[in-house]
Write an enzyme that holds these catalytic residues in place. Structure first.
Site, PDB file in Angstrom:
ATOM      1  CG  ASP A 250      -1.603   1.173   1.449  1.00  0.00           C
ATOM      2  OD1 ASP A 250      -2.185   1.873   0.698  1.00  0.00           O
ATOM      3  OD2 ASP A 250      -1.691   1.716   2.829  1.00  0.00           O
ATOM      4  CG  ASP A 252      -1.045   7.738   0.218  1.00  0.00           C
ATOM      5  OD1 ASP A 252      -0.236   8.459   0.168  1.00  0.00           O
ATOM      6  OD2 ASP A 252      -2.064   7.442  -0.378  1.00  0.00           O
TER       7      ASP A 252
HETATM    8 MG    MG Z   1      -2.786   3.467   3.478  1.00  0.00          MG
END
Ligand code: MG
Length: 424
Positions: A250, A252
């Site tokens: 992932d 962020d």
């Molecule tokens: Mg995230």
């Protein structure tokens, strides 16, 4: 949770012969603190709660005729019940299931009882006594949906344990079709049957065989591969290697600091401590890195996709300078209300990597900071790591609990250290 110390036993078996010791008229497993008259190699552990049984393979230069035959123990009253239980546990369970398809869609059924109660599954079930997998899957599927099923081919054979059960199950998964969609559902077992795209179906089932079978179906079905539309920034890096260990990251909260109001420009992109080191650690251990990111900010038109591309170019350039190569950056440019295949927790981006790069669920991990990242990894059928500072994790602990990630860590570097140790 600390629990009462388990008693530890050693289950040594070769060629159907089991090594037991005689103790006051009863044959039992030796305990781990008793010395064996031969050397052994480990072969798994069975957890029976207060009893732990270590399965071991002996190194012998002869066939131990003098040991007890494994099938003979069940008829004897002078054998410890734990021995019987452990031998019974080694017998593999067999299920046979079928991915019934119509173009890119697959047929799933919702169960009212059994392991899949309340969940969707692909048709099929336990093979009956003396039954072969093809006969078994046709019988089970036709009972469930009340329509003739034709098998096209075997998709694959898998082995899996199930949570809380020490036994293993062997799963045959076929690909097939139906000529008529006039279903007559088995009343006490199935409450609904419906067609789903593979990405949607993956979020609905918790059966590992169904997950792996759906991914293999997807890879073998031109209709399903074509139907999946997922966006990517930049070219694919490196060559397609079937089953190469891969970590999905992932963006962020894992690679860069999340930002109130989104990361909207390249200067706002700030690597998190440990992120680059973690990626390098994984890469050096032979793992391929693939970024999968939901970008609601593009969905709400706050960050145009061209601007998002610039942010990603800058990120990739910084990583290249650090010697880190990313195989692909997949992103979802839709917002939370869209019903797209790519928005996590739908596993569309992971399926795209399976299609484009040869990633396989059984040799992949998903690392993320949100419950939906863990759900996405689970949907795809891979292992998962949940990262973030303790205060962040506390906030989402309740939501994540049901998805039980294999690894929980403060940052990507710590997660990477565990992943490289556990392996693919
Ligand atoms: Mg995230």
């Amino acid at each position: 949770m600390p629990r009462k110390a388990a008693r530890k036993h050693v289950f040594v078996e070769t060629d159907g012969q089991v090594y037991l010791v005689r103790d006051r008229g009863t044959f039992r497993f030796p305990r781990t603190d008793e010395k064996l008259p031969f050397r052994t190699d480990p072969n798994g552990t069975m957890d029976f709660g207060t009893d732990q049984v270590e399965k071991r393979t002996p190194r012998l230069d002869h066939h131990p005729e003098e040991w007890m035959g494994r099938d003979a123990v069940f008829e004897r009253s002078d054998v410890d019940p734990l021995v019987k239980r452990a031998i019974y546990t080694t017998m593999i369970r067999c299920v046979s299931e079928v991915v019934i398809s119509k173009g890119p869609r697959v047929l799933m059924v919702k169960a009212v009882r059994g392991f899949s109660k309340g969940y969707w599954n692909i048709p099929g079930g336990f093979m009956d006594y003396g039954e072969g997998p093809e006969t078994g899957v046709k019988r089970e599927a036709e009972e469930e949906i009340g329509a003739d099923v034709s098998l096209d081919r075997l998709l694959n054979i898998y082995v899996s344990g199930f949570p809380g059960k020490p036994a293993y199950t062997l799963g045959f998964v076929y690909r097939g079709h139906v000529r008529s969609e006039k279903f007559s559902l088995k009343a006490d077992e199935i409450e609904a049957a419906a067609w789903f795209t593979v990405d949607k179906g993956l979020t609905l089932t918790r059966n590992p065989f169904a997950k792996w079978g759906l991914v293999d179906f997807f890879l073998q079905s031109p209709d399903a591969r074509r139907a999946l539309r997922v966006k990517r920034h930049g070219p694919l890096e490196g060559t397609r290697v079937e089953g190469q260990p891969t970590v999905f990251l992932d963006r962020d909260g894992v690679i860069n600091r999340g930002r109130e109001g989104y990361v909207r420009t390249p200067p706002q992109f700030e690597f998190l401590p440990g992120a680059i080191a973690g990626m390098r650690l994984l890469q050096d251990a032979g793992w391929r890195l693939v970024i999968v990111t939901n970008q609601d900010a593009s969905g709400w038109k706050l960050v145009p996709e061209r601007q998002l591309a610039r942010i990603h170019e800058t990120m990739l350039a910084s990583l290249r300078r650090e010697g880190v190569r990313i195989s692909a950056v997949y992103y979802c440019p839709h917002h939370v209300l869209s019903d797209c295949a790519c928005r996590k927790p739908r596993p569309g981006m992971l399926l795209a990597a399976a299609r484009d790069l040869g990633v396989r669920p059984r040799t992949a991990w998903m690392v993320g900071d949100k419950p939906l990242d863990i759900q996405t990894g689970r949907a795809f059928g891979c292992r998962t790591a949940w990262v973030g500072p303790p205060s962040w994790r506390k906030r989402f602990a309740e939501e994540v609990r049901g998805w039980s990630p294999e690894v929980v860590a403060d940052n990507l570097r710590n997660a990477a250290a565990v992943i490289t140790k556990r392996g693919a």
